[in-house]
Design a protein around this motif. Structure first.
Motif, PDB file in Angstrom:
ATOM      1  N   ASP A  29       0.802  -1.231   0.049  1.00 31.07           N
ATOM      2  CA  ASP A  29       0.017   0.218   0.029  1.00 31.07           C
ATOM      3  C   ASP A  29       0.873   1.362  -0.178  1.00 31.07           C
ATOM      4  N   ARG A  30       1.841   1.272   0.760  1.00 37.68           N
ATOM      5  CA  ARG A  30       2.796   2.346   0.799  1.00 37.68           C
ATOM      6  C   ARG A  30       3.452   2.603  -0.665  1.00 37.68           C
ATOM      7  N   LEU A  31       3.906   1.614  -1.330  1.00 41.29           N
ATOM      8  CA  LEU A  31       4.623   1.781  -2.431  1.00 41.29           C
ATOM      9  C   LEU A  31       3.496   2.350  -3.317  1.00 41.29           C
ATOM     10  N   GLU A  32       2.141   1.599  -3.507  1.00 38.44           N
ATOM     11  CA  GLU A  32       1.262   2.282  -4.517  1.00 38.44           C
ATOM     12  C   GLU A  32       0.777   3.457  -4.314  1.00 38.44           C
ATOM     13  N   ALA A  33       0.995   3.925  -2.967  1.00 44.14           N
ATOM     14  CA  ALA A  33       0.499   5.353  -2.762  1.00 44.14           C
ATOM     15  C   ALA A  33       1.406   6.261  -3.328  1.00 44.14           C
ATOM     16  N   GLU A  34       2.750   5.893  -3.146  1.00 43.72           N
ATOM     17  CA  GLU A  34       4.147   6.793  -3.554  1.00 43.72           C
ATOM     18  C   GLU A  34       4.067   6.935  -4.973  1.00 43.72           C
TER      19      GLU A  34
END
Ligand SMILES: C=C1C[C@]23C[C@@]1(O)CC[C@H]2[C@@]12CC[C@H](O)[C@@](C)(C(=O)O1)[C@H]2[C@@H]3C(=O)O
Ligand SMILES: O=C(O)CCC(=O)C(=O)O
Ligand SMILES: [Fe+2]
Length: 340
Positions: A65-70
């Protein structure tokens, strides 16, 4: 495939009228990596499709989720900011042009080199937040690639169990690549027949041993079955998708075959964002059918990954990159097959 007349703004991007582009195929195997038969299931899926999803993989949702958001943040930044990380040659930010040989798609991307377990210092990651998110994600993908390749070895009876996994995650010099792709909806398809889509990423096989893909819930990925039919992969945010690459095809002497796949972009409301880890070996790694899997004739001559990669970067996306490495008997059999 039917090629249609198209708006000039789509330049050299191929439009496709696929039979039922958004109708999902329910036959893609889902392997439970925590199950007792996981190794046999992985091999069966690789043999039948060269493609499968994995569930119960142990990768924390927060890392994804963190990478997708970035990634979403990066692709939403201004064109000037994105261009500052480009052009992709081959690494960096790219838009529409894929590779150096004229392939085009309705896609923008960041292609990055991985060294050991993190982005290489030379890789242009625009913000430190994106860099950190990629590093955490790549660490998890290396673990997953290792598990999958150990299971492939175990399921095929190759020993030691780490023989394949070590080529990708056991050597500091292994050639790993990471890619973020963004496929915006294509408004230029408005007014064209509803079953029209635009090529997001043209059909190809991946050159490495394995690739591991994750996408947000937007469909678009299609794979070719062994009978040549294209089917749409139902998106699943909780799963990772594993592709058999060309190098694994050679190492298993064709018992596992690399999967042809492509991405089509539509006119829907949602963008597709995908993240792919490509597990390749060190440039000096010799690639040849493993002696333990060589019951009959070798289908491929030995080459190094460096040699293969060099040839791959001179090829077009849809080319059969393994053809020049087939042994003469196999090449003759292929020529006969195409004549008849
Ligand atoms: C057209 C090309 C793009 C590609 C290099 C190539 O010349 C042929 C292989 C392509 C591919 C497909 C899988 C991966 O996305 C990729 C990074 C790879 O290793 O091989 C791409 C290459 C690329 O985009 O540079
Ligand atoms: O973006 C995707 O879903 C797949 C892209 C792909 O196949 C690739 O980058 O090699
Ligand atoms: Fe691919």
């Amino acid at each position: 495939m039917v090629v249609l007349a198209k708006p000039a703004a789509l330049e050299q991007i191929t439009l496709l009228r696929t039979p039922e582009p958004w109708e999902s195929f329910s036959g893609i195997p889902a392997v439970d990596l925590s199950g007792p038969d996981a190794a046999a299931d992985v091999v069966r899926a690789c043999e039948r499709f060269g493609f499968f999803s994995v569930v119960n993989h142990g990768v924390p949702a927060g890392v994804v989720d963190r990478l997708e958001a970035e990634a979403v943040r990066f692709f939403a930044s201004s064109q000037a900011e994105k261009d500052a990380s480009g052009p992709a040659d081959p690494f960096g930010y790219g838009s529409k042009r894929i590779g150096r040989n004229g392939d085009m798609g309705w896609v923008e991307y960041l292609l990055l080199a991985i060294e050991r377990d993190a982005l290489s210092k030379a890789s242009p990651a625009p913000t430190s937040a994106l860099r950190d998110a990629i590093n955490a994600y790549v660490g998890a993908m290396r673990g997953l690639a290792r598990t999958v390749l150990e299971m492939v070895a175990e399921g095929l009876g190759v020993s030691p169990r780490g023989a394949l996994a070590d080529m990708v995650t056991g050597d500091v010099a292994s050639d790993q690549v990471f890619r973020l792709n963004h496929y915006p909806p294509c408004p230029l398809l408005q007014g064209l027949p509803p079953n029209c889509s635009v090529t997001g990423f043209g059909e190809h096989t991946d050159p490495q041993l394995v690739s591991i893909l994750h996408s947000n819930g937007t469909p678009g990925l299609q794979v070719a079955l062994h009978d040549g039919r294209w089917v749409s992969v139902p998106p699943n945010r909780d799963a990772f998708f594993v592709n058999v690459g060309d190098s694994l095809q050679v190492l298993t002497n064709g018992r596992l075959r690399s999967v042809r796949h492509r991405v089509v972009a539509g006119n829907g409301l949602k963008s597709r964002v995908s993240m792919i880890y490509f597990g390749g070996p060190p440039l000096a790694q010799r690639i040849a059918p493993l002696p333990q899997l060589l019951a009959g004739t070798p289908l491929y001559r030995e080459f190094t990954w460096g040699e293969y990669k060099k040839a791959a970067y001179r090829s077009r996306l849809g080319d059969n990159r393994l053809a020049p490495f087939e042994t003469p008997l196999v090449a003759m059999a292929h020529a006969d097959h195409h004549r008849s």
